[in-house]
Scaffold this motif. Structure first.
Motif, PDB file in Angstrom:
ATOM      1  N   ASP A 335       0.812  -1.220   0.000  1.00 46.24           N
ATOM      2  CA  ASP A 335       0.000   0.000   0.000  1.00 46.24           C
ATOM      3  C   ASP A 335       0.845   1.269   0.000  1.00 46.24           C
ATOM      4  O   ASP A 335       0.497   2.257   0.608  1.00 46.24           O
ATOM      5  N   VAL A 336       1.967   1.255  -0.689  1.00 48.01           N
ATOM      6  CA  VAL A 336       2.813   2.456  -0.663  1.00 48.01           C
ATOM      7  C   VAL A 336       2.185   3.594  -1.461  1.00 48.01           C
ATOM      8  O   VAL A 336       1.362   3.371  -2.351  1.00 48.01           O
ATOM      9  N   SER A 337       2.564   4.815  -1.114  1.00 46.08           N
ATOM     10  CA  SER A 337       2.022   5.979  -1.803  1.00 46.08           C
ATOM     11  C   SER A 337       3.169   6.946  -2.071  1.00 46.08           C
ATOM     12  O   SER A 337       4.028   7.145  -1.222  1.00 46.08           O
ATOM     13  N   VAL A 338       3.198   7.503  -3.284  1.00 47.40           N
ATOM     14  CA  VAL A 338       4.276   8.426  -3.667  1.00 47.40           C
ATOM     15  C   VAL A 338       3.671   9.650  -4.346  1.00 47.40           C
ATOM     16  O   VAL A 338       2.532   9.608  -4.811  1.00 47.40           O
ATOM     17  N   PRO A 339       4.422  10.759  -4.400  1.00 44.18           N
ATOM     18  CA  PRO A 339       3.955  11.887  -5.211  1.00 44.18           C
ATOM     19  C   PRO A 339       3.679  11.399  -6.631  1.00 44.18           C
ATOM     20  O   PRO A 339       4.412  10.545  -7.154  1.00 44.18           O
ATOM     21  N   ARG A 340       2.648  11.950  -7.259  1.00 40.44           N
ATOM     22  CA  ARG A 340       2.173  11.368  -8.521  1.00 40.44           C
ATOM     23  C   ARG A 340       3.229  11.293  -9.614  1.00 40.44           C
ATOM     24  O   ARG A 340       3.273  10.329 -10.368  1.00 40.44           O
ATOM     25  N   SER A 341       4.097  12.289  -9.675  1.00 42.94           N
ATOM     26  CA  SER A 341       5.115  12.268 -10.737  1.00 42.94           C
ATOM     27  C   SER A 341       6.132  11.154 -10.525  1.00 42.94           C
ATOM     28  O   SER A 341       6.883  10.810 -11.436  1.00 42.94           O
ATOM     29  N   ALA A 342       6.167  10.566  -9.323  1.00 44.43           N
ATOM     30  CA  ALA A 342       7.118   9.495  -9.039  1.00 44.43           C
ATOM     31  C   ALA A 342       6.566   8.110  -9.388  1.00 44.43           C
ATOM     32  O   ALA A 342       7.238   7.099  -9.183  1.00 44.43           O
ATOM     33  N   LEU A 343       5.354   8.060  -9.940  1.00 44.24           N
ATOM     34  CA  LEU A 343       4.757   6.752 -10.274  1.00 44.24           C
ATOM     35  C   LEU A 343       5.641   5.928 -11.213  1.00 44.24           C
ATOM     36  O   LEU A 343       5.902   4.748 -10.929  1.00 44.24           O
ATOM     37  N   PRO A 344       6.108   6.494 -12.344  1.00 40.83           N
ATOM     38  CA  PRO A 344       6.961   5.677 -13.224  1.00 40.83           C
ATOM     39  C   PRO A 344       8.206   5.169 -12.489  1.00 40.83           C
ATOM     40  O   PRO A 344       8.564   3.988 -12.607  1.00 40.83           O
ATOM     41  N   MET A 346       8.525   4.582  -9.350  1.00 42.84           N
ATOM     42  CA  MET A 346       8.152   3.540  -8.385  1.00 42.84           C
ATOM     43  C   MET A 346       7.933   2.210  -9.101  1.00 42.84           C
ATOM     44  O   MET A 346       8.297   1.159  -8.576  1.00 42.84           O
ATOM     45  N   TYR A 347       7.346   2.261 -10.308  1.00 43.27           N
ATOM     46  CA  TYR A 347       7.214   1.012 -11.078  1.00 43.27           C
ATOM     47  C   TYR A 347       8.585   0.451 -11.451  1.00 43.27           C
ATOM     48  O   TYR A 347       8.785  -0.767 -11.481  1.00 43.27           O
ATOM     49  N   ALA A 398       9.838   3.556  -1.597  1.00 38.34           N
ATOM     50  CA  ALA A 398       8.745   4.539  -1.590  1.00 38.34           C
ATOM     51  C   ALA A 398       9.131   5.759  -0.764  1.00 38.34           C
ATOM     52  O   ALA A 398       8.923   6.901  -1.189  1.00 38.34           O
ATOM     53  N   ILE A 399       9.707   5.529   0.396  1.00 32.99           N
ATOM     54  CA  ILE A 399      10.102   6.650   1.259  1.00 32.99           C
ATOM     55  C   ILE A 399      11.165   7.491   0.559  1.00 32.99           C
ATOM     56  O   ILE A 399      11.116   8.720   0.569  1.00 32.99           O
ATOM     57  N   ARG A 400      12.122   6.796  -0.116  1.00 36.07           N
ATOM     58  CA  ARG A 400      13.178   7.502  -0.849  1.00 36.07           C
ATOM     59  C   ARG A 400      12.587   8.402  -1.946  1.00 36.07           C
ATOM     60  O   ARG A 400      13.129   9.459  -2.250  1.00 36.07           O
ATOM     61  N   LEU A 401      11.501   7.970  -2.547  1.00 34.23           N
ATOM     62  CA  LEU A 401      10.870   8.760  -3.618  1.00 34.23           C
ATOM     63  C   LEU A 401       9.928   9.837  -3.066  1.00 34.23           C
ATOM     64  O   LEU A 401       9.125  10.412  -3.800  1.00 34.23           O
TER      65      LEU A 401
END
Lengths: 453, 453
Positions: A335-344, A346-347, A398-401
């Protein structure tokens, strides 16, 4: 006298010690179970029942685990030996609906979907829509600070609660918050209760902030991309374009094929990932057209409909994700969550972790708000060490991003060992001290959230 | 060594003991002053400065009053003898703007309007818009949990902050909250800080949740009603109709004539009250037409424009309220908030209180969210007992109608004697205990919010 006997003396038949009930209270939907059966399940029907349980628990120093429908995914409501289970499922009434003031007062045990059925008769709805909405309670939604699919546009639980009534560890009843839109009298203890996962008090009532039902068209579109990175870049482009989808869900290739297999749909080409987008409100069609153009420009193969049934059929693929995962084995849903621009990015991290640990991690994301649910699949009841090692890597990535280790499921028992890492030791200590103010004897959901590493 | 000397030793020139600065720090815009001059004003320029001040304050057990622009209306930033004033006005940088992620990271001293000028270059804005936005700081907006005119549609400060960086009483720095849209890791201490009025810690940074600038038309309409009750009923009808104005402001007859006098406009007929409504977004025109129809049905005399300049001219009448009141004498601006349907009843209460205490109480309301600002006018610096007696009656009336004694200004020093009455003794004690966790020595803004009756 035993605690069970004291409860039975005071509360009679609502104290349940049948094997089935005790066994059921050991686990939630995380697939994780406690070490053994709790003492008793108390099916509270009134605030007074809750207060009596807490008075007995305080007198006897007995831990209490509050439980709604048990649909949590972090083990926060799992009860074990020596613990009382306080179920609020029978406190399920809607006490007041105020259409002109856009609020409702409810008991905690009402199911999210049932509440919205009642509200719909008044032309209203309560926006939080966790994927579990048909089976999860409003009290549980508040305890976890739940999110859902519609959050980027319509907000999370924290945005949709004006006040809560709370029974404290010693049995006292407090009314927190207000019924007006604005209110800044004293500290915001309502927000402090939201997401506190049963560690601060028992929510026995809630004043919910409502919206009017959205009128007009709903447009739904899917866009297929050759890679998950391309799909993630597409979703980031939609956000950057200023369009505001009500729903924007991303399924990676493994998630998509698993669902197609479950639903007996033709299998997509290898690598194919999908975005599913829904727009609503007065500009639904214009926004859908604009989003379709953005996604086509990003290389997406777009299907767009303004037919509601057809839209529901497209969305059903996303909604079948949990079923598809369950069909593959036991699932640890992260259930991690990142700022939206970090989605790619994170994948990319997920792909790296898959390789590094030799695992497949089918992942869906609420792409509109940057919340990802990577699924770890395994055999049996116990999460293998290899999976925890990969999850550990995932959380740190996730935390790093710039993200967080839980977007909407909470810490519970499954993530408490990472809590101090994200909060930092000073904040973690401060949070524990606040917990002690509410619960000096440490009887509210011990071993959850604030355990040490 | 005196505290002033210790500060000067450690911090040099940013420690200000000039008479003008010390005098200015005694009062905010409430018209209320402290008993005398504080020790010194420290103009912090960095987080490290704030930490040094707090370390010295802790060592010497010296009270600290945090201050932004001093535009508060409840006396929360008024500093007196024996107290250090910690000004964050010079910490006014925008550190980061992330258009794709819709957040910005800022220092606390930036003015709300200046921030929005910077954000506008990115096509963004931060929704909270207190009437003081041109002169109030974001840090102060957070400290009070400020609201404003646009709140019913776009939310208050609480809805628009993802995280805050806080220096604790002992000088430690904490990072609270997150940068992602969703995040439920641990207790929500960010919300706890919002509206805590300098009693829990010093906000030295904030991650703000942004929106894209609203494109399209803005429609503005005014509706004149023969009585304030009719105007209040009109606004309630608009809310009940499901229309969502961006702004809906109500001016009673006394407020309206005072502004007309100030602006040299023709005086309205006796009793005339006015609603001012603005709609925006893709459905602005349709919603304005619908609202006009609702208000006409309620007996309102409607003027509608989609010309921006003409709209600003209509709204200027409302925006001139503070000036009009100041021209009449010293003003105690009250701030009760009630459920929206209770607006007509609240105006009845105000009429009753005017008669009972022989006062005139010109009142404006953010009618879209039920927040009223009754103005008590008097001569001189000290609020007369008669006015406090009437205000007491006002607060009790608001609470009786399901409301609260402050919608957006906060408790400060002016309303602390009513705090326990609204919260109840148990919650009041609990809030004080939480304050003690953050501030065990009681050096953060003592005598504000949590004083006893």
């Amino acid at each position: 006298m035993t605690v069970a006997a004291a409860l039975r003396n005071a509360l009679g038949d609502i104290v349940d010690i049948t094997e089935g009930s005790l066994e059921a209270a050991r686990a939630d939907r995380s697939g994780h179970s406690s070490a053994g059966r709790p003492i008793a399940v108390v099916h509270a029907e009134t605030i007074e029942h809750v207060q009596q349980v807490m008075r007995i628990a305080t007198e006897t120093r007995t831990p209490v685990v509050v439980r709604g429908a048990g649909t949590g995914l972090a083990g926060a409501a799992n009860a074990g030996p020596g613990e009382i289970v306080l179920s609020t499922m029978r406190m399920n009434r809607v006490l007041e609906v105020r259409p002109d003031d856009l609020f409702a007062v409810v008991e905690p045990g009402i199911l999210n979907a049932d509440l919205n059925t009642v509200l719909a008769e008044h032309g209203l709805w309560w926006p939080p829509d966790p994927a579990s909405r048909d089976i999860s309670t409003v009290g549980g939604n508040i305890a976890t600070g739940a999110g859902g699919l519609l959050c980027a546009k319509y907000g999370v639980v924290r945005d949709a609660v004006l006040g809560v009534d709370v029974v404290l560890a010693d049995g006292r009843l407090l009314h927190l918050g207000h019924r007006s839109v604005k209110g800044v009298t004293g500290l915001d203890l309502t927000s402090l209760m939201i997401g506190s996962e049963g560690t601060l008090g028992i929510v026995v009532g809630a004043t919910l902030k409502l919206r009017r039902l959205i009128v007009g068209e709903i447009c739904t579109l899917t866009a297929l991309f050759p890679t998950v990175r391309a799909a993630a870049a597409g979703s980031a482009a939609v956000t950057a374009s200023g369009a505001q989808p009500a729903i924007m869900e991303l399924m990676d290739a493994k998630a998509l094929s698993a669902v197609h297999a479950l639903l007996s749909l033709p299998l997509p080409e290898v690598g194919t990932s999908q975005l599913t987008v829904q727009t609503d409100g007065p500009a639904a069609q214009a926004e859908a057209d604009r989003i379709a153009a953005v996604l086509q420009e990003c290389g997406g193969e777009v299907t767009l409909t303004s037919d509601r049934d057809e839209g529901e059929r497209l969305l059903a693929v996303r909604r079948s994700m949990h079923g598809a995962m369950a069909a593959l084995g036991t699932t640890l849903i992260e259930d991690v969550s990142v700022p939206r621009s970090a989605l790619p990015a994170m994948y990319d991290e997920i792909a790296r972790i898959e390789k590094a640990y030799g695992l497949e991690i089918p992942t869906v994301a609420h792409a509109g708000d940057g919340n990802l649910h990577p699924n770890f699949i395994f055999e049996g009841d116990v999460v293998p060490e290899q999976v925890w090692a990969a999850a550990d890597d995932l959380f740190r990535s996730a935390i790093r991003l710039g993200g967080t280790l839980t977007g909407e499921h909470g810490i519970g028992m499954l993530k408490s060992r990472w809590l101090a890492e994200e909060l930092g030791d000073d904040q973690w200590q401060l949070q524990r001290q606040i917990k002690s103010v509410f619960d000096p004897l440490g009887i509210l959901n011990p071993g959850k959230v604030f355990t040490s590493a």
